[in-house]
Design an enzyme around this catalytic site. Structure first.
Site, PDB file in Angstrom:
ATOM      1  CD  GLU A 115      75.957  36.134  25.380  1.00  0.00           C
ATOM      2  OE1 GLU A 115      76.090  36.471  26.316  1.00  0.00           O
ATOM      3  OE2 GLU A 115      76.051  37.003  24.317  1.00  0.00           O
ATOM      4  CD  GLU A 135      81.304  35.122  24.814  1.00  0.00           C
ATOM      5  OE1 GLU A 135      80.612  35.397  24.332  1.00  0.00           O
ATOM      6  OE2 GLU A 135      81.392  33.925  25.335  1.00  0.00           O
TER       7      GLU A 135
END
Length: 260
Positions: A115, A135
């Protein structure tokens, strides 16, 4: 503030600033690392005469990997409400930075590390690097990637990465237009790019061009990250499975999903 988990190198007479994530081998995105990068970005963008000649900020990782991702320990229910907004502010600061940014990636670039790379204007990757947002395997989802990935690639491809958590090769992300995969040494590739495409140009003009090129992704992030953050903190983290996924990872066992 003294640096504990990053190193900062000033290259090419200070025209290029390299921020090295650490400590290796994982270069985990912790609250401390977030704070140190945020402070450094603030210094580099303070408008002082010393910073007028900055032309590029390069993010890279210490050792063989860019980053294994965010600290899972800090994503436990009792601490994620503090850590996650700090990370989201940092991503916003990188996106809003008018000095062009480049992620130089080797090895693994996962989760919060990916990210952070996505927030940069450019990603240069070693040919054998692997990217992913795993995730979902912990019962949660990546808020920043959920906002930025659909801007960087086709929505269906972004959804596949987010919903499966599978690792993706540098070659595949190059095909999707997300990264530039080096055919040889990543260090040589980035250095040649800096020498040929960055150093000969005006620092002032580069900043205006960066502001123009990034207007869309900046707007998308500002408009959507708060909603996605609330979804994560207020709803997802209230579920049993989100707590179970984090606990199972930390306890090194398979999660026992209750689907609620």
């Amino acid at each position: 503030m003294a640096h504990e988990v990053i190193n900062v190198n000033y290259l090419h007479d200070g025209q290029v600033v390299e921020i090295v994530l650490g400590p290796g081998p994982g270069n985990i995105v912790t609250a401390r690392l977030i704070q140190e990068i945020s402070t450094e970005i603030g210094i580099l963008t303070d408008g002082s005469p010393d910073n007028r000649s900055r032309k590029l900020i390069v993010f890279t990782g210490e050792g063989e990997h860019f980053s294994y991702g965010a600290s899972v320990e800090e994503h436990k229910a009792e601490s994620v409400g503090e850590m996650l907004p700090q990370f989201h502010r940092l991503i916003g600061e990188i996106l809003e930075c008018d000095i062009p940014t480049l992620a130089k990636v080797s090895g693994l670039c996962l989760g919060g590390g990916f990210e952070l790379a996505l927030s940069c204007a450019m990603i240069f990757s070693a040919g054998d690097a692997k990217f992913g947002v795993p995730e979902i395997q912990l019962g949660v989802f990546p808020p920043v990637a959920s906002v930025l990935l659909p801007h960087k690639m086709a929505e269906s491809a972004a959804s596949q990465m987010i919903l499966t958590g599978a690792k993706v090769s540098a070659g595949e992300l190059q095909r999707l237009g997300v990264v530039h995969a080096a055919t040889g040494s990543i260090d040589d590739s980035v250095e040649q790019f800096i020498q040929k495409q960055i150093l000969p140009k005006s620092a002032s003009s580069l900043r205006f061009a960066c502001r123009a090129a990034r207007a869309g992704i900046r707007r998308q992030y500002r408009e959507n990250i708060a909603e996605v953050e609330r979804l994560y903190l207020d709803q997802l983290m209230a579920t049993a499975d989100a707590r179970e996924g984090i606990d199972a990872f930390l306890e090194k066992r398979s999660p026992k999903w209750t689907h609620k």
